[in-house]
Design a protein around this motif. Structure first.
Motif, PDB file in Angstrom:
ATOM      1  N   GLU A 234       1.266  -1.239   0.004  1.00 12.12           N
ATOM      2  CA  GLU A 234       0.071   0.019   0.033  1.00 12.12           C
ATOM      3  C   GLU A 234       0.892   1.234  -0.243  1.00 12.12           C
ATOM      4  OE1 GLU A 234      -4.252   1.481   2.157  1.00 12.12           O
ATOM      5  OE2 GLU A 234      -3.004  -0.041   2.551  1.00 12.12           O
ATOM      6  N   PRO A 235       1.869   1.347   1.005  1.00 12.06           N
ATOM      7  CA  PRO A 235       2.976   2.581   0.268  1.00 12.06           C
ATOM      8  C   PRO A 235       3.034   3.034  -1.075  1.00 12.06           C
ATOM      9  CG  PRO A 235       3.438   1.405   2.400  1.00 12.06           C
ATOM     10  CD  PRO A 235       1.766   0.798   2.004  1.00 12.06           C
ATOM     11  N   ALA A 236       3.013   2.015  -1.613  1.00 10.64           N
ATOM     12  CA  ALA A 236       4.181   1.993  -3.031  1.00 10.64           C
ATOM     13  C   ALA A 236       2.954   2.637  -3.805  1.00 10.64           C
ATOM     14  CB  ALA A 236       4.575   1.143  -3.807  1.00 10.64           C
ATOM     15  N   PRO A 375       5.075  -2.411   6.707  1.00  7.16           N
ATOM     16  CA  PRO A 375       6.296  -2.794   6.908  1.00  7.16           C
ATOM     17  C   PRO A 375       7.536  -2.407   6.677  1.00  7.16           C
ATOM     18  CG  PRO A 375       5.782  -3.838   4.984  1.00  7.16           C
ATOM     19  CD  PRO A 375       4.930  -2.767   5.180  1.00  7.16           C
ATOM     20  N   LEU A 376       7.054  -0.951   6.217  1.00 11.96           N
ATOM     21  CA  LEU A 376       8.133   0.184   6.182  1.00 11.96           C
ATOM     22  C   LEU A 376       8.615   1.304   7.042  1.00 11.96           C
ATOM     23  CD1 LEU A 376       7.690   0.869   2.285  1.00 11.96           C
ATOM     24  CD2 LEU A 376       9.099  -1.267   3.314  1.00 11.96           C
ATOM     25  N   PRO A 377       9.245   1.395   7.765  1.00 10.10           N
ATOM     26  CA  PRO A 377       9.722   3.341   7.855  1.00 10.10           C
ATOM     27  C   PRO A 377       9.183   4.223   7.974  1.00 10.10           C
ATOM     28  CG  PRO A 377      11.953   1.969   7.415  1.00 10.10           C
ATOM     29  CD  PRO A 377      10.497   0.992   6.981  1.00 10.10           C
ATOM     30  N   ASP A 378       8.829   5.459   8.703  1.00  9.47           N
ATOM     31  CA  ASP A 378       8.222   6.341   8.081  1.00  9.47           C
ATOM     32  C   ASP A 378       9.440   7.217   7.381  1.00  9.47           C
ATOM     33  OD1 ASP A 378       7.223   6.978  11.367  1.00  9.47           O
ATOM     34  OD2 ASP A 378       6.557   5.970   9.903  1.00  9.47           O
ATOM     35  N   SER A 383       9.584   9.549   1.449  1.00  6.37           N
ATOM     36  CA  SER A 383      10.195   9.982   0.595  1.00  6.37           C
ATOM     37  C   SER A 383       9.788   9.434  -0.800  1.00  6.37           C
ATOM     38  CB  SER A 383      11.815   9.026   0.486  1.00  6.37           C
ATOM     39  OG  SER A 383      11.537   7.430   0.852  1.00  6.37           O
ATOM     40  N   ILE A 384       8.512   8.328  -0.616  1.00 10.06           N
ATOM     41  CA  ILE A 384       7.607   8.247  -1.864  1.00 10.06           C
ATOM     42  C   ILE A 384       6.659   9.503  -2.619  1.00 10.06           C
ATOM     43  CG2 ILE A 384       6.022   6.956  -2.905  1.00 10.06           C
ATOM     44  CD1 ILE A 384       7.329   4.513  -1.065  1.00 10.06           C
ATOM     45  N   GLU A 385       6.381  10.365  -0.898  1.00 10.43           N
ATOM     46  CA  GLU A 385       4.940  11.214  -1.387  1.00 10.43           C
ATOM     47  C   GLU A 385       5.590  11.650  -1.651  1.00 10.43           C
ATOM     48  OE1 GLU A 385       3.995  11.344   2.686  1.00 10.43           O
ATOM     49  OE2 GLU A 385       2.544  10.209   3.382  1.00 10.43           O
ATOM     50  N   GLY A 403      -2.643   5.894   1.770  1.00  9.65           N
ATOM     51  CA  GLY A 403      -3.356   4.937   3.285  1.00  9.65           C
ATOM     52  C   GLY A 403      -5.068   4.351   2.342  1.00  9.65           C
ATOM     53  N   SER A 404      -5.228   5.437   1.252  1.00 11.37           N
ATOM     54  CA  SER A 404      -6.768   5.279   0.914  1.00 11.37           C
ATOM     55  C   SER A 404      -7.416   4.929  -0.324  1.00 11.37           C
ATOM     56  CB  SER A 404      -7.948   6.349   1.084  1.00 11.37           C
ATOM     57  OG  SER A 404      -6.808   7.682   0.345  1.00 11.37           O
ATOM     58  N   LEU A 405      -5.749   4.409  -0.895  1.00  6.82           N
ATOM     59  CA  LEU A 405      -5.119   4.132  -2.859  1.00  6.82           C
ATOM     60  C   LEU A 405      -5.635   2.278  -2.775  1.00  6.82           C
ATOM     61  CD1 LEU A 405      -2.145   6.678  -4.058  1.00  6.82           C
ATOM     62  CD2 LEU A 405      -4.771   6.883  -3.479  1.00  6.82           C
TER      63      LEU A 405
END
Length: 770
Positions: A234-236, A375-378, A383-385, A403-405
């Motif tokens: 999800e973070p990606a 599971p990824l650090p903050d 750095s992706i945003e 988080g809503s994608l």
């Protein structure tokens, strides 16, 4: 002793190979070190000679991956050696071309020196991107942090417009991104989500992608995070959505530029989109963006209807778009995934079941909807945003948080999504069936096959349309297209979905029969031809039971007879000769049945006409009585007249000429006034095939009751009684022997006399003098 010496020999050989490899790596290192210094010098002074870039590219091309990998791994700690100066020059090339300067606070990895007015020439920028692509091809990314940094820099380059950067540079950026994706290998964890994907586009084109699938290097060390799993996480999601948008936008821009647009860049963008979709490869990661991707690819498919030149008319790009759309749809709407959606419509497809057991599927679905803890650090997520907040159009609302994608796949979502996909395919696929490019038609065939096999449940509203497309491709002018389509159609009708396919084919047949006259009269030739015959293919695969069921169960039969007449005249009678001989009995029964009363069909003849999936509240006798009327029989007689009177279609009746002629003469003898004109028209047509046969059948009846028979015109002609001996009973008339049945009425000799006189004027006399 000898065995020990053998082992020692092998060990020594291995050590020698390792030593040679180290020496080779050292040599590569020395050359790379020299070129890296030159890259840094060029960064400080862009006017310096850049001829060494060609030498660097050649070094990277001839160096094996194991010689370059150590230098990429160093990047994780200190950004040194080869990749660091290449990325610095790449940044400089992008920044000096960008019309919008980024804030250094948002980009801490950029130094202030990059914001100065360095003017990196096109030749330098293009050389740098070629070297960067070669490094990304051969060197394995070592961590998520490293991949995020490279992705951000490539993203900035991909957002440059044609006015800001050369075609070669923009194409090179896309190729760098694809090289990065292709070199991502599965991790060693057997339970990792990366094992769920296929790694490669599922519908490979006739010519494989620009460079072949590389042999994925083995991961010698277990990484803390799987890179493929990160792409699926999800973070990606924001970065994945942004790249989907960038690639589709790049393809669209080249199309809008007309003849100035680059077909090659458009193909590269669509090809890379397919690789990205394959590498992400999960329904959860891709479902959110499906509507946007469908809309954008829809532009590519729609453009093909009006553009035949330039980037917009590129057959290669259209082929890539077709395959890319299908691969995306299959991942998101595959039957195994959609049949387990809570509240989804019941699967009415006979024989179609999920390959997964229901309890397990339900359990997995519940797990999917549990809250996801990243599971990824903050710092990695942060750095992706900035990637998604950079300038340029995206497929997502910029106000939506990362988080809503993801979508919750419900019955409503499924209905809305499939409606969107069905609308696009219905508007584009039928036209692509007659596209002049064989490559495009092969791509469409691959798409139709995959969608019918993988998404038959989710896209059930498009199944008939897909079958119609398959019918057109069965009759394709290109042998490889038609033979492959024919083989697949045969597989469908003999598969475990046989009963469902029979139902779909029957529906297609009915729809085609009803629309054929309008299509032929109201459309251009290519559309009319594609619609016909569709009918030709579905008639062939449907067989006699389909035709019989349509004739005896459908409420026009009159419209059906007109359609049969039109189709046979278009296709030619030779193709339908066997069909009329084997299956025409169901049509002729309509003529030999009394129009005034129901005539029960023999029990053994009822069952074959009732398809197993049809249910009827009335008996076969009631159905036959309902449709056996004067209007229906007049329509059949008119059909016979049309077919027999046209030289192109007349051969369809040659095998059944005696039987049909006998049946029509039998109607004449019955004296039914409402059918006399239709009988005359039919006999005129049949007489154009064999006038002697029609005269003999009528004269056999006419002269049988005449007391004073006319004398022959001369002695060389025999008496009529010698040519036509009087029958012992009414059952021995020739029309009875040929036709086999009658209404059971007494013969109306007045009607026979009237019809014979009309035929002398309209058929026999003209035939005699011709």
């Amino acid at each position: 002793m000898e065995e020990t010496e053998g082992y020692r020999g092998k060990s020594n050989a291995t050590e020698e190979e390792a030593e040679e490899e180290d020496i080779g790596s050292s040599g590569v290192f020395l050359e790379l070190k020299q070129h890296c210094v030159q890259l840094l010098d060029l960064l400080q002074n862009s006017k310096k000679n850049h001829a060494f870039l060609t030498q660097l590219l050649q070094l990277l091309q001839r160096s094996p991956p194991q010689s370059l990998q150590p230098f990429l791994e160093v990047l994780i700690e200190c950004f040194s050696y080869t990749l660091f100066p290449l990325l610095l020059l790449f940044d400089a090339a992008v920044n000096c071309r960008s019309s919008m300067k980024s804030d250094s606070k948002d980009n801490p990895l950029e130094s202030n020196t990059l914001r100065t007015a360095h003017k990196v020439s096109d030749s330098v920028a293009e050389g740098v991107v070629l070297c960067l692509e070669e490094v990304l091809k051969k060197c394995q990314i070592g961590s998520v942090d490293q991949m995020v940094v490279i992705l951000k820099k490539l993203t900035h380059g991909a957002m440059l417009s044609p006015l800001e950067a050369s075609e070669e540079f923009r194409e090179g950026v896309i190729r760098c991104f694809r090289a990065l994706l292709l070199n991502l290998c599965p991790c060693s964890d057997g339970s990792c989500p990366c094992k769920q994907i296929g790694q490669w586009p599922s519908l490979p084109a006739e010519k494989e992608l620009q460079f072949p699938l590389p042999k994925l290097p083995k991961c010698d060390s277990v990484l803390e995070e799987c890179l493929l799993a990160f792409l699926q996480s999800e973070p990606a999601s924001a970065a994945i959505g942004h790249w989907l948008s960038l690639l589709l936008k790049a393809a669209d821009i080249e199309a809008t530029r007309g003849n100035r647009g680059s077909s090659r860049l458009r193909v590269e963008a669509l090809m890379t989109l397919r690789v990205l979709v394959a590498k992400v490869g999960t329904v959860d990661a891709l479902a959110f963006y499906l509507p946007g991707v469908v809309s954008q690819i829809g532009k590519v498919l729609h453009a093909s209807r009006t553009m035949i030149s330039g980037a917009a008319g590129s057959s290669e790009a259209l082929d890539q778009a077709l395959r890319g759309l299908t691969e995306y749809v299959i991942i998101v709407l595959e039957d195994d995934a959609t049949t387990s959606i809570p509240g989804a419509p019941t699967d009415e497809v006979s024989g179609l079941r999920s390959s997964k057991e229901k309890p397990l599927a339900s359990f997995l679905e519940e797990l999917r909807h549990l809250p996801v803890k990243s599971p990824l650090p903050d710092d990695v997520r942060t750095s992706i945003e900035p990637v998604v907040s950079s300038r340029g159009t995206t497929l997502i609302d910029p106000d939506i948080k990362v988080g809503s994608l993801r979508v919750k796949r419900t019955a409503d979502w499924l209905a809305n999504t499939t409606a969107h996909v069905n609308k696009l395919m219905s508007a584009t696929f039928p036209h692509l069936c007659v596209h002049p490019s064989r490559k495009v038609r092969l791509g469409l065939l691959a798409s139709v096959e995959a969608l019918l096999c993988k998404c038959s449940y989710a896209l059930r509203e498009s199944r008939l349309m897909l079958l119609e497309c398959l019918c057109i491709l069965v009759c394709d002018d290109s042998e490889d297209v038609s033979s492959y389509a024919l083989a697949f159609f045969g597989l469908l009708v003999s598969s475990r979905r046989k009963h469902q396919m029979e139902h779909d084919i029957a529906e297609v047949f009915s729809r085609l029969v009803e629309n054929l006259p309008q299509m032929i009269l109201g459309n251009e030739e290519s559309v009319a031809l594609s619609h016909a015959r569709k009918l030709l293919a579905v008639t062939y695969f449907g067989g006699p039971r389909l035709v019989a069921d349509y004739l005896l169960q459908s409420p026009a039969i009159r419209k059906c007879t007109r359609t049969i007449s039109t189709v046979v005249q278009i296709c030619g009678g030779d193709f339908f000769s066997r069909r009329f001989h084997a299956d025409g009995i169901h049509i002729w029964k309509l003529l030999s049945t009394s129009p005034f009363q129901a005539k029960p069909l023999p029990k053994q003849e009822r069952t074959p006409l009732q398809l197993p999936y049809r249910r009827s509240s009335t008996s076969s006798e009631d159905s036959a009585a309902e449709i056996s009327n004067l209007k229906v029989q007049a329509a059949v007689l008119n059909m016979i007249s049309d077919l027999a009177g046209n030289k192109r279609s007349a051969s369809a009746l040659e095998a059944v000429l005696k039987k049909v002629s006998g049946i029509v003469i039998g109607i004449v003898c019955s004296g039914v006034k409402g059918l006399q004109d239709a009988c005359v028209n039919a006999l005129v047509g049949l007489a154009s095939i064999d006038p002697d046969l029609i005269w003999l059948l009528l004269a056999d009846v006419y002269y049988s009751r005449m007391e004073n028979l006319p004398s022959p015109p001369s002695a060389e002609f025999p008496e009529i009684t010698q040519v036509l001996p009087p029958p012992a009973s009414s059952k021995e008339y020739l029309y009875m022997l040929y036709g086999g049945q009658t209404y059971g009425f007494d013969i109306d000799f007045t009607a026979v006399d009237t019809v014979l006189n009309k035929l002398y004027a309209q058929a026999f006399t003209s035939q005699m003098y011709n």
